[in-house]
Design an enzyme around this catalytic site. Structure first.
Site, short mmCIF file in Angstrom:
data_model
loop_
_atom_site.label_atom_id
_atom_site.label_comp_id
_atom_site.label_asym_id
_atom_site.label_seq_id
_atom_site.Cartn_x
_atom_site.Cartn_y
_atom_site.Cartn_z
N LEU A 150 6.81 8.35 7.84
CA LEU A 150 6.74 9.22 9.01
C LEU A 150 6.35 8.45 10.26
CD1 LEU A 150 7.25 12.23 9.18
CD2 LEU A 150 4.83 12.63 8.73
N GLU A 151 5.52 7.45 10.07
CA GLU A 151 5.01 6.64 11.19
C GLU A 151 4.83 5.21 10.68
OE1 GLU A 151 1.34 8.71 11.77
OE2 GLU A 151 0.67 8.16 9.75
N CYS A 204 -9.42 8.50 -23.33
CA CYS A 204 -10.67 8.57 -24.09
C CYS A 204 -11.44 7.27 -23.92
CB CYS A 204 -10.40 8.85 -25.56
SG CYS A 204 -11.93 8.85 -26.53
N THR A 255 3.96 5.57 2.27
CA THR A 255 2.64 5.02 1.94
C THR A 255 2.04 4.36 3.16
OG1 THR A 255 1.41 3.55 0.46
CG2 THR A 255 3.71 2.95 0.87
N GLN A 287 2.43 5.14 -6.53
CA GLN A 287 0.97 5.25 -6.50
C GLN A 287 0.55 6.68 -6.78
OE1 GLN A 287 -0.57 2.87 -2.78
NE2 GLN A 287 1.55 3.43 -2.46
N HIS A 303 -1.17 4.01 -10.52
CA HIS A 303 -2.50 4.63 -10.37
C HIS A 303 -2.75 5.73 -11.41
CE1 HIS A 303 -3.05 3.28 -5.88
NE2 HIS A 303 -3.17 2.29 -6.74
P1 OAD Z 1 -1.83 7.97 2.35
O1 OAD Z 1 -2.33 9.34 2.52
O2 OAD Z 1 -2.76 6.86 2.63
O3 OAD Z 1 -0.54 7.73 3.26
C1 OAD Z 1 0.56 8.60 3.24
C2 OAD Z 1 1.63 8.05 4.18
O4 OAD Z 1 2.75 8.90 4.09
C3 OAD Z 1 1.21 7.98 5.65
O5 OAD Z 1 1.57 6.72 6.20
C4 OAD Z 1 2.00 9.13 6.30
O6 OAD Z 1 2.40 8.82 7.63
C5 OAD Z 1 3.23 9.19 5.40
N1 OAD Z 1 3.85 10.50 5.35
C6 OAD Z 1 3.28 11.72 5.42
N2 OAD Z 1 4.19 12.70 5.31
C7 OAD Z 1 5.38 12.08 5.14
C8 OAD Z 1 6.73 12.54 4.97
N3 OAD Z 1 7.01 13.84 4.94
N4 OAD Z 1 7.70 11.63 4.86
C9 OAD Z 1 7.43 10.29 4.90
N5 OAD Z 1 6.19 9.80 5.05
C10 OAD Z 1 5.17 10.68 5.18
O7 OAD Z 1 -1.24 7.88 0.86
P2 OAD Z 1 -0.94 6.56 -0.01
O8 OAD Z 1 -0.46 5.45 0.85
O9 OAD Z 1 -0.10 7.00 -1.14
O10 OAD Z 1 -5.47 5.86 -4.46
O11 OAD Z 1 -2.38 6.22 -0.54
C11 OAD Z 1 -2.56 5.10 -1.36
C12 OAD Z 1 -3.71 5.34 -2.30
O12 OAD Z 1 -4.85 5.70 -1.54
C13 OAD Z 1 -3.54 6.52 -3.23
O13 OAD Z 1 -2.77 6.23 -4.38
C14 OAD Z 1 -4.94 6.86 -3.59
C15 OAD Z 1 -5.54 6.81 -2.20
O14 OAD Z 1 -6.88 6.58 -2.11
C16 OAD Z 1 -6.51 6.14 -5.28
O15 OAD Z 1 -6.99 7.25 -5.37
C17 OAD Z 1 -6.97 4.97 -6.10
#
Ligand code: OAD
Length: 237
Positions: free
Chosen positions: A205-206, A119, A179, A94, A111
């Protein structure tokens, strides 16, 4: 049933895999992007139409930041796994950063990508590594006023969903890394994989919002947990 043409293993990555490289996640309660920006302003077609300059700047800054970060041990471990498994592994991300590629992996960016421009006049997508605004012209049709970041915004269809769905419904194992499970369709991939009996693992992480749907969980930083899991997987091939 596993076909010889579909991957055995599908890995989904999110912002957590790049967090230790220094790229903020979206939903971190202190530093997450969505603490500082409203998604509807910078990640929707409506936000772009209403405030294009803010949107260009948001992505220009994030694109420029890529020069200051590098892949971490989790990106590198996944690239090593892909080298061993070839087509039997599909990595879907993503993330719009380029850290998987810089670690040596080939991944599907559902994404979109920060380093591409799209364009809106002719539909061409091409690599664009520096800042751009509406004043810049398309490489193909040469018209200006139509370039946008080639990233998928809320309300838009993620890229290559048919290929991803086929892989999910046919894989033996699905692993989600870093994620939150807050955004669909990616948050629903675990259910698609389970539908045909795949085993599922969450590395985060959680616990994520969809944690209960996974068979297995490894909690901890991706830079530690992913290399451990990759080494175990390589030993079992
Ligand atoms: P999030 O910011 O929603 O989630 C990140 C996840 O990674 C959380 O569950 C954290 O606990 C975990 N995390 C943080 N640090 C970590 C580490 N060092 N090791 C392992 N895990 C860790 O990000 P996404 O799930 O990627 O979309 O977000 C999904 C989508 O929401 C993105 O692609 C974006 C956003 O809005 C769009 O912009 C369309």
């Amino acid at each position: 049933m596993q076909s010889s043409l579909t991957p055995r293993l599908v890995v989904l990555t999110g912002a957590g895999i790049s967090a230790e490289s220094g790229i903020a996640t979206f939903r971190d309660p202190q530093n997450g992007f969505w603490q500082h920006f409203r998604p509807e302003d910078v990640a929707t077609p409506e936000g772009f139409a209403a405030h294009p300059d803010t949107v260009y700047e948001f992505y220009n800054i994030r694109r420029a930041q890529l020069a200051d970060v590098k892949p971490n041990a989790a990106h590198i471990a996944l690239a090593k796994l892909q080298q061993a498994m070839g087509d039997k592994l599909l990595i879907v991300t993503q993330n719009v950063d380029d850290l998987h590629e810089r670690a040596g992996a080939s991944v599907l960016h559902m994404h979109g990508e920060l380093k591409r421009a799209l364009c809106q006049h002719c539909g061409e997508s091409f690599v664009w590594e520096s800042d751009f605004t509406a004043a810049d012209a398309c490489e193909r049709c040469h018209k200006s006023g139509g370039l946008r970041p080639d990233v998928v915004w809320f309300g838009e269809m993620p890229y290559q969903m048919m290929k991803i769905d086929i892989a999910l419904y046919n894989c033996e194992r699905f692993v989600a890394i870093g994620t939150s499970g807050a955004v669909y369709p990616a948050a629903g991939f675990v259910e698609s994989a389970r539908a045909n009996g795949a085993s599922t693992l969450e590395i985060n992480l959680e616990p994520s919002d969809v944690s209960a749907l996974f068979d297995g969980h490894r909690l901890g930083p991706a830079s530690e947990q992913v290399p451990l899991w990759v080494d175990e997987t390589l030993a079992s091939l």
